[in-house]
Design an enzyme around this catalytic site. Structure first.
Site, PDB file in Angstrom:
ATOM      1  N   TYR A   1       8.764  64.268   7.385  1.00 26.22           N
ATOM      2  CA  TYR A   1       9.597  65.209   7.041  1.00 26.22           C
ATOM      3  C   TYR A   1       9.445  64.134   5.705  1.00 26.22           C
ATOM      4  CZ  TYR A   1      10.397  67.407  11.485  1.00 26.22           C
ATOM      5  OH  TYR A   1      10.280  67.988  12.685  1.00 26.22           O
TER       6      TYR A   1
ATOM      7  N   GLN B   1      20.255  64.106  16.238  1.00 28.20           N
ATOM      8  CA  GLN B   1      19.404  64.158  15.070  1.00 28.20           C
ATOM      9  C   GLN B   1      19.225  64.408  13.574  1.00 28.20           C
ATOM     10  OE1 GLN B   1      15.063  65.133  15.853  1.00 28.20           O
ATOM     11  NE2 GLN B   1      14.532  62.918  15.604  1.00 28.20           N
TER      12      GLN B   1
END
Length: 417
Positions: A174, A104
């Site tokens: 994010y 990720q």
């Protein structure tokens, strides 16, 4: 779109881009808290090997920041030359245990840990973060160009290190997700205003990743459907963004998620809110803030099986991409429901933290029930080695990760060189 006429068995092989998985169960990304000074430790390797031995088709290593200023924890692995031997050790070990492994990647943006990164957290627009008690700085176009290039670099290094896939983080507010949010993005340049402008950064990131790795490894995006905050990004905008990403040809699969680490951290997880445990691991003055106003910032939502299914099926109806269902997948009936509704894969997190060998046992006996009670006390352990606090790892069935409840994390442990 209609569901496939032949419904696959969740334990049959499945393909994401160039990668063949032995089954359709993915260990979802859960930040492990087991890296040390930007490099892999033996504990991090063992953590993922346990899920591979436990039967998953693929395990996801989280969270591998693409740049130092994108870290959400000071120990997170960075894509440096020094980190590469440890990353190769990790991928080799997972492969030897029979599973594929995904990295990720992403940039924390306004969620990044500004103090330990020694650089301001970047955001679409300047904003005070009530949880982190800092102020995010507006990212310049030069910042964004650098971060797009950093995603490509990270993806290339992931392929070099032996990862089978990258999962690009476009969720939880994010950086890329923050740009999608009309609540957080108040820009007036080409990255703000219309949905197409707000989606520009996410699309540029995905294009850069595809240009870098081609078809060498699979490319997955983890994208928000709903920030869980009034005025934020929501399903009505998530649908066209998913369609644009599909049309761009930059994805091999799509995993939908929800919630905001910045604005509403518990919205994704559902279940109990362990306020005392969160306060216990926070430094001052955040600890005092959690104790005083934590009940306002960390809201409680009831847990139900398949709690992201209703919204995810609307994305499923709008795209042809293989999709991964996340959220409340804990037993065989929910897995079968996902397959019947046209999802190609399922992702599991907390249930596997409680029982790393759950997939092997589900495959042997479809009536097996997860022991996870969604107390969410695993969440504060991110800072000391992610685990289910209700289980002594020395006695957990089928895992080699021999860390007892109360394990204090990897501090002081030499990273793999």
């Amino acid at each position: 779109m209609t569901a496939p006429t032949v419904v696959p068995d969740v334990f049959s092989a499945g393909r994401i881009g160039p990668v063949q998985l032995r089954n359709r169960v993915i260990k979802a990304a859960t930040y492990e808290g087991l890296a040390h000074r930007g490099r892999v430790t033996r504990d991090l390797v063992d953590f993922h090997v346990a899920y591979a031995k436990g039967g998953v088709g693929m395990t996801t290593v989280a969270y591998l920041a693409v740049a130092k200023d994108g870290r959400t924890d000071r120990h997170q692995v960075l894509w440096t030359d020094e980190a590469m031997p440890g990353l190769r050790t990790l991928t080799d070990a997972v492969h030897d245990a029979g599973a594929a492994v995904s990295a990720q990647i992403g940039h924390g943006g306004p969620v990044a840990e500004a103090r330990s990164n020694r650089s301001p957290a970047l955001a679409p627009s300047r904003r005070v973060n009530a949880i982190a008690m800092n102020t995010s700085q507006e990212a310049t176009v030069a910042d964004l160009d650098r971060i797009v290039a950093a995603h490509a670099h990270a993806a290339g290094r992931a392929a070099e290190a032996g990862f089978d896939a990258v999962e690009v983080h476009l969720g939880h507010n994010y950086l890329a997700s923050a740009f999608l949010s009309p609540k957080l993005n108040k820009r007036t340049d080409e990255y703000g205003g219309s949905l197409r402008n707000r989606a520009r950064l996410a699309r540029q990131i995905m294009q850069a990743v595809r240009d870098e790795v081609g078809d060498r490894i699979a490319i997955i995006a983890k994208m928000n459907m709903d920030d869980g905050a009034p005025g934020g990004f929501w399903l009505d905008e998530a649908i066209p963004v998913a369609q644009w990403l599909e049309a761009d040809g930059t994805l091999d699969a799509l995993e939908m998620t929800a919630g905001s680490s910045l604005l509403n951290p518990m919205y994704l997880f559902k279940g109990d809110v362990p306020l005392d445990e969160f306060a216990g691991v926070m430094p001052q003055p955040i600890k005092a803030g959690v104790k005083m106003i934590g009940h306002r910032l960390l809201k409680s939502y009831p847990y139900t099986d398949g709690y992201l299914l209703e919204d995810s099926r609307q994305i499923r109806a709008a795209v042809n991409l293989p999709m991964i269902l996340l959220g409340g997948v804990t037993d065989r009936p929910m897995m079968d429901t996902a397959m019947a509704e046209g999802f190609g894969f399922v992702a599991m997190a907390r249930a596997l933290l409680r029982e790393p060998d759950l997939i092997n046992r589900l495959q042997a006996d479809a009536a097996t029930r997860s022991l996870c009670n969604h107390c969410n006390k695993c969440m504060p352990t991110n800072y000391t080695g992610t685990r289910c606090v209700l289980v002594d790892r020395r006695t957990t069935r089928g895992t080699d990760w021999g860390k007892p409840a109360g394990y204090a994390g990897p501090n002081g442990v030499d990273p793999i060189r």
